[in-house]
Design an enzyme around this catalytic site. Structure first.
Site, PDB file in Angstrom:
ATOM      1  N   GLU A   1       0.851  -1.199   0.000  1.00 24.82           N
ATOM      2  CA  GLU A   1       0.000   0.000   0.000  1.00 24.82           C
ATOM      3  C   GLU A   1       0.889   1.251   0.000  1.00 24.82           C
ATOM      4  O   GLU A   1       1.901   1.298   0.695  1.00 24.82           O
ATOM      5  CB  GLU A   1      -0.884  -0.008   1.265  1.00 24.82           C
ATOM      6  CG  GLU A   1      -1.854   1.159   1.339  1.00 24.82           C
ATOM      7  CD  GLU A   1      -2.768   1.099   2.578  1.00 24.82           C
ATOM      8  OE1 GLU A   1      -2.382   0.459   3.578  1.00 24.82           O
ATOM      9  OE2 GLU A   1      -3.847   1.705   2.527  1.00 24.82           O
TER      10      GLU A   1
ATOM     11  N   LYS B   1      -9.706   1.823  -2.683  1.00 23.06           N
ATOM     12  CA  LYS B   1      -9.999   1.292  -1.343  1.00 23.06           C
ATOM     13  C   LYS B   1     -11.431   1.643  -0.967  1.00 23.06           C
ATOM     14  O   LYS B   1     -11.819   2.821  -0.987  1.00 23.06           O
ATOM     15  CB  LYS B   1      -9.014   1.896  -0.350  1.00 23.06           C
ATOM     16  CG  LYS B   1      -9.049   1.308   1.045  1.00 23.06           C
ATOM     17  CD  LYS B   1      -7.976   2.019   1.887  1.00 23.06           C
ATOM     18  CE  LYS B   1      -7.618   1.351   3.156  1.00 23.06           C
ATOM     19  NZ  LYS B   1      -6.446   1.986   3.806  1.00 23.06           N
TER      20      LYS B   1
ATOM     21  N   CYS C   1      -5.738  -3.164   2.421  1.00 26.83           N
ATOM     22  CA  CYS C   1      -5.515  -3.039   3.867  1.00 26.83           C
ATOM     23  C   CYS C   1      -6.792  -3.136   4.711  1.00 26.83           C
ATOM     24  O   CYS C   1      -7.294  -4.225   4.948  1.00 26.83           O
ATOM     25  CB  CYS C   1      -4.753  -1.746   4.124  1.00 26.83           C
ATOM     26  SG  CYS C   1      -3.860  -1.811   5.701  1.00 26.83           S
TER      27      CYS C   1
END
Ligand code: AKG
Length: 310
Positions: free
Chosen positions: A60, A142, A183
């Site tokens: 990331e 995301k 994540c």
């Protein structure tokens, strides 16, 4: 590749074994350096240790420091639209151009970590996928933003500057279908559950857990998602940089459908290798057939109102 239906829970028929490499890269504030270093490590990871890799993953925010104050300055336009042709040579993003070249040079599928991305509407934390010819195949913005507050330990609010993505992301390779999250997305079991039902053999999350939630949940979440969905799960972290504001947990990891750790490392710069074997998915699902034992007759449809009753 045929599209499995919502309830078939079978790996895509064309799935075959592949070698996965996670590049746990030590980044810096210098974007040019990060791009150069990423290329070197992707080439190294592609060669593998005695066995060539097929899919390589970066962490990331591999090309910027991780922190809301950095995102606006490091953000680049990509201007990618799913289903429309994308000419990398005309991309407004130098990161896209650099990673496309690295994927082509290395001859691998490259999940190019994530980077801050901007469009006319806002800023996103965006992962990119390149095929071995260097084409940008898809992006994932995301979906679940990292907003937490554990007093005295870890406070982070991505939503101060970022907007959440609006789509779940899968892409098809010659090795089968791969699901992509970033994540904090791993904390939402629905995302991996839906990916498994869409025929994905693995969920891959470019990530950057920290020194509070890393020891608590990094391994647990990956093994949990893997066992729940009887699929492979993997997270790729940056190496820990003690001169950065945000100290990443490291410990990049690959977990198989039984919950076994196939490969992992410590907090230092390194490359984690592991084999993904779809037969293990088939065997696990045959041996412990929870998916055919699900009680869809009594579960509500997964809408917010059905779940909360409001
Ligand atoms: O979920 C966590 O504990 C960490 C998440 C995170 O660091 C992120 O989403 O970037």
């Amino acid at each position: 590749m045929s599209q499995p239906s919502w309830k078939t829970f079978a790996p895509a028929p064309a799935a075959k074994p592949f070698r996965l490499a996670l590049v746990q890269m030590l980044g810096s504030k210098d974007k040019e350096y990060n791009l150069k270093h990423a290329r070197e490590l992707v080439l190294k990871a592609a060669k593998g240790e005695g066995k060539k890799s097929d899919v390589v993953v970066l962490p990331e925010c591999f090309n910027s420091p991780y922190g809301v104050k950095y995102f606006p300055d490091y953000a680049e336009r990509i201007d990618f639209e799913l289903g429309k042709p994308y000419d990398v040579s005309r991309s407004p993003s130098k990161t896209v151009q650099a990673l496309s070249a690295a994927a082509k040079e290395a001859g691998v599928w490259l999940i190019g970590g994530s980077m801050p991305e901007k469009d006319d509407e806002g800023l996103y934390n965006t992962a990119m996928v390149y095929n071995p010819s260097g084409d940008l195949v898809t992006i994932h913005r995301k979906v679940h933003l990292f907003d937490i507050d554990i007093p005295g330990k870890m406070t982070f609010k991505e939503s101060e500057v970022l907007t959440g993505g609006k789509a779940l992301t899968y892409f098809d390779t010659e090795f089968g279908r791969i699901g992509l999250g970033i994540c904090y997305d791993i904390r939402f079991p629905e995302q991996a559950f839906i990916a498994a039902h869409q025929g994905c053999v693995i969920m891959i999350y470019p990530s950057a857990f920290n020194m509070t939630t890393g020891p608590m949940h990094w391994e647990l979440l990956q093994r949990g998602r893997a066992v729940d969905n009887q699929m492979y799960v993997s997270m790729c972290s940056p190496a820990r940089n003690l001169s950065a504001d945000y100290h990443a947990w490291g410990h990049s990891m690959i977990v198989d459908p039984y919950g076994n750790i196939v490969g992992t490392t410590d907090e230092n710069e390194s490359i984690v290798y592991g084999d993904v074997d779809p037969q293990k998915i088939v065997d696990m699902r045959a041996g412990i057939p929870v998916q055919s034992q699900k009680r869809y007759d009594i579960y509500p449809n997964l809408t917010e109102s059905a779940v909360t009753g409001q």
